[in-house]
Design a protein around this motif. Structure first.
Motif, short mmCIF file in Angstrom:
data_model
loop_
_atom_site.label_atom_id
_atom_site.label_comp_id
_atom_site.label_asym_id
_atom_site.label_seq_id
_atom_site.Cartn_x
_atom_site.Cartn_y
_atom_site.Cartn_z
N ALA A 198 -11.28 5.50 1.91
CA ALA A 198 -12.53 5.59 2.66
C ALA A 198 -12.40 5.09 4.09
O ALA A 198 -13.34 5.24 4.88
CB ALA A 198 -13.62 4.78 1.93
N LYS A 199 -11.21 4.50 4.41
CA LYS A 199 -11.03 3.93 5.74
C LYS A 199 -9.68 4.37 6.33
O LYS A 199 -8.79 3.55 6.61
CB LYS A 199 -11.09 2.41 5.67
CG LYS A 199 -12.42 1.89 5.11
CD LYS A 199 -12.40 0.38 4.95
CE LYS A 199 -13.72 -0.12 4.35
NZ LYS A 199 -13.73 -1.59 4.18
N PRO A 200 -9.49 5.70 6.48
CA PRO A 200 -8.19 6.19 6.94
C PRO A 200 -7.82 5.70 8.34
O PRO A 200 -6.63 5.64 8.68
CB PRO A 200 -8.36 7.71 6.91
CG PRO A 200 -9.84 7.93 7.00
CD PRO A 200 -10.44 6.80 6.25
N VAL A 248 -6.68 5.53 -2.67
CA VAL A 248 -5.61 4.87 -1.92
C VAL A 248 -4.78 5.93 -1.19
O VAL A 248 -4.25 6.85 -1.82
CB VAL A 248 -4.68 4.07 -2.85
CG1 VAL A 248 -3.52 3.47 -2.06
CG2 VAL A 248 -5.46 2.98 -3.57
N ILE A 249 -4.70 5.83 0.12
CA ILE A 249 -3.80 6.68 0.90
C ILE A 249 -2.42 6.03 0.86
O ILE A 249 -2.26 4.89 1.32
CB ILE A 249 -4.29 6.84 2.34
CG1 ILE A 249 -5.65 7.54 2.37
CG2 ILE A 249 -3.27 7.64 3.16
CD1 ILE A 249 -6.26 7.64 3.76
N PRO A 250 -1.43 6.72 0.30
CA PRO A 250 -0.13 6.07 0.12
C PRO A 250 0.61 5.88 1.44
O PRO A 250 0.35 6.58 2.44
CB PRO A 250 0.63 7.04 -0.78
CG PRO A 250 0.02 8.37 -0.49
CD PRO A 250 -1.43 8.10 -0.23
N GLN A 251 1.52 4.96 1.42
CA GLN A 251 2.31 4.66 2.61
C GLN A 251 3.41 5.70 2.82
O GLN A 251 3.79 5.97 3.97
CB GLN A 251 2.94 3.27 2.45
CG GLN A 251 3.90 2.89 3.59
CD GLN A 251 4.40 1.47 3.45
OE1 GLN A 251 3.63 0.56 3.13
NE2 GLN A 251 5.68 1.27 3.69
N GLU A 252 3.92 6.28 1.75
CA GLU A 252 5.12 7.11 1.85
C GLU A 252 4.93 8.46 1.17
O GLU A 252 4.31 8.55 0.11
CB GLU A 252 6.31 6.37 1.22
CG GLU A 252 7.62 7.09 1.28
CD GLU A 252 8.76 6.24 0.73
OE1 GLU A 252 9.07 5.20 1.37
OE2 GLU A 252 9.32 6.60 -0.32
N VAL A 253 5.50 9.50 1.78
CA VAL A 253 5.53 10.84 1.18
C VAL A 253 6.95 11.37 1.28
O VAL A 253 7.56 11.32 2.36
CB VAL A 253 4.57 11.81 1.89
CG1 VAL A 253 4.63 13.19 1.23
CG2 VAL A 253 3.16 11.28 1.88
#
Length: 390
Positions: A198-200, A248-253
Motif C-alpha cells: 500500500a506504500k510503494p 508485500v512488494i518483494p525486494q528481489e526479482v
C-alpha cells in the motif's frame, strides 16, 4: 525412390527389438549406463575397438580398414528426457518421469546397425562411431571434447542425423548452411527495496522494473536484430514475492530465459542487448541488477563439402527421390555442434512420415517410427562408402 527395405528381415527384427528395449529403459544425461553397456557389447561383438569414459558414459567404436589415412566420425545421441510418457505402448517407458521423447533410442539403434553392417564391408580408412551422452541440455558433446576426444580420435569430417516427424518417410534432408540455433541461457536479478504493497513510494519496486524489462527484452529481436537474421529471445522463468503475502512488494526479482541465433554476430548482439536493457531499466528505477549470459551450445551450420557427401549418400542408398536439398532450419539446439564446429560437418534430417498419433519431438505421446530404421542404416553406410570407398 529406391526400395529402403533390402535389410534382411531378421536384422530389422533385431534392430526394432533393440530400439524398443532402449525406449522402455530411458536414461537421463550422464546416467546412460545401461544404454552404453548395450552399445559397447554390440560394438565389441562386431569386432570394433571400443573406448569408454569420454563424457562419463560416452562410447566410441572404432573401425579401421585398408590403408587409407582419412578418418571420419558418425555421431548418435543416447539420452532421454525428464518427462512422463503417455503413449500406452507395450514398450513404453518403465522409468517414471523419464522418456525417449526425441528419438535418441532410434538414433542409437540406427548407428549401431550401421556399425555392425560396415564391419562386414570393405573400405579404406577409419570410422569412429560416437555414441554421445547428455545431448538434452546437459553438455555431453562438450564433455567428450573436454575429455580429449579430438586428441584421441583425430578426424577429417563429422556427420550427424536426427529424425524429423512430418518429413516424408525415408526422405533425407541434407542442406548447406544453418540447421540448428545456438542455445544459450541468460539470467537477470533486479534488487530493489521492499515495501508495503500500500506504500510503494517507500521502496524501490523491482517487480515493476521486471515488467518493463520483459517488454523491452522481447522487442530486441523485432527492433534491433536484422530481420533477415533469425533469432529468438524468450523469458522462461520469473521468481518474486509470495502469494501468502500479497501486501508485500518483494525486494528481489529473478528472471531467466533462452536466446537462440544462427550466427556468431547475432549471438554476440543478443548477449549485449539483454544486458544493456537490464542495466538501463535498473538505472531508471534506481535499483541494482546482476546479469549473466551462459553460452551453452553453438549453432549447427553445415559445411559444403560434407553436405555434398551426405547428398550423394542419400542418392546412393535411397535414390534421388529421397533427397531434399531445401529444408527450413530449426531454432532448437543440438550439441553435435561441438563436433561440427571443430571439423567440417553435416547434420541431416531423416523423415519419419506424418506425425499421426506418434507426436512431435518432446511431446509426451512421441514415439520413433521403426519403419525409418532401414533408411537410416543405409544412409550411414553410404556416407562411409562415399567418404572411404575403395
Amino acid at each position: 525412390m529406391k526400395d529402403t527395405s533390402p535389410m534382411e528381415a531378421h536384422v530389422l527384427r533385431d534392430l526394432t527389438a533393440l530400439r524398443r528395449d532402449l525406449h522402455a529403459h530411458p536414461e537421463l544425461g550422464f546416467e546412460e549406463q545401461r544404454t552404453s553397456d548395450i552399445v559397447a557389447k554390440r560394438l565389441e561383438a562386431a569386432g570394433l575397438e571400443v573406448t569408454r569414459g569420454l563424457g562419463d558414459t560416452g562410447v566410441v567404436g572404432t573401425l579401421r580398414k585398408g590403408d587409407g589415412n582419412r578418418a571420419i566420425l558418425l555421431r548418435a545421441d543416447m539420452d532421454a528426457l525428464a518427462m512422463t510418457e503417455v503413449t500406452g505402448l507395450d514398450y513404453a517407458s518403465t522409468s517414471p518421469g523419464r522418456m525417449h521423447a526425441c528419438g535418441h533410442d532410434g538414433h542409437t539403434t540406427m548407428l549401431l546397425g550401421a556399425a555392425e553392417a560396415l564391419a562386414q564391408r570393405d573400405f579404406s580408412g577409419t570410422v569412429h562411431f560416437v555414441f554421445q551422452p547428455a545431448e538434452e541440455g546437459r553438455g555431453g558433446g562438450a564433455r567428450m571434447v573436454a575429455d580429449g576426444f579430438f586428441e584421441q580420435f583425430p578426424v577429417d569430417a563429422a556427420y550427424g542425423l536426427h529424425n524429423m516427424p512430418g518429413l516424408e518417410l525415408g526422405v533425407v534432408a541434407a542442406v548447406e548452411g544453418p540447421q540448428l540455433a545456438s542455445s544459450d541461457h541468460w539470467h537477470v536479478t533486479f534488487r530493489g527495496l521492499g515495501s508495503h504493497g500500500a506504500k510503494p513510494h517507500q521502496g524501490r519496486d523491482a517487480v515493476t522494473a521486471c515488467g518493463v524489462f520483459l517488454g523491452q527484452v522481447h522487442s530486441i529481436v523485432a527492433r534491433e536484430v536484422d530481420p533477415l537474421e533469425p533469432a529468438v529471445i524468450s523469458a522462461c522463468a520469473v521468481e518474486a514475492g509470495d502469494f501468502n503475502a500479497l501486501n508485500v512488494i518483494p525486494q528481489e526479482v529473478r528472471i531467466g530465459g533462452t536466446a537462440r541465433a544462427y550466427s556468431v554476430g547475432v549471438r554476440d548482439q543478443l548477449e549485449e542487448a539483454i544486458g544493456r536493457h537490464a542495466r538501463g531499466v535498473a538505472a531508471g528505477y534506481g535499483i541494482d541488477v546482476d546479469y549473466s549470459f551462459t553460452r551453452r551450445i553453438p549453432p549447427v551450420v553445415n559445411d559444403a563439402v560434407p553436405v555434398d557427401v551426405a547428398q550423394r549418400a542419400v542418392v546412393r542408398a535411397l535414390g534421388e527421390g529421397s533427397l531434399r536439398t531445401a529444408f527450413p532450419p530449426s531454432t532448437a539446439g543440438d550439441d553435435f555442434a561441438e563436433f561440427g564446429t571443430r571439423v567440417p560437418g553435416a547434420y541431416v534430417w531423416l523423415g519419419m512420415g506424418a506425425m499421426r498419433e506418434n507426436g512431435a519431438h518432446h511431446a509426451t505421446n512421441y514415439d520413433f517410427n521403426d519403419d525409418c530404421i532401414p533408411a537410416g542404416v543405409a544412409w550411414w553406410c553410404a556416407v562411409v562408402e562415399e567418404e572411404l570407398g575403395l
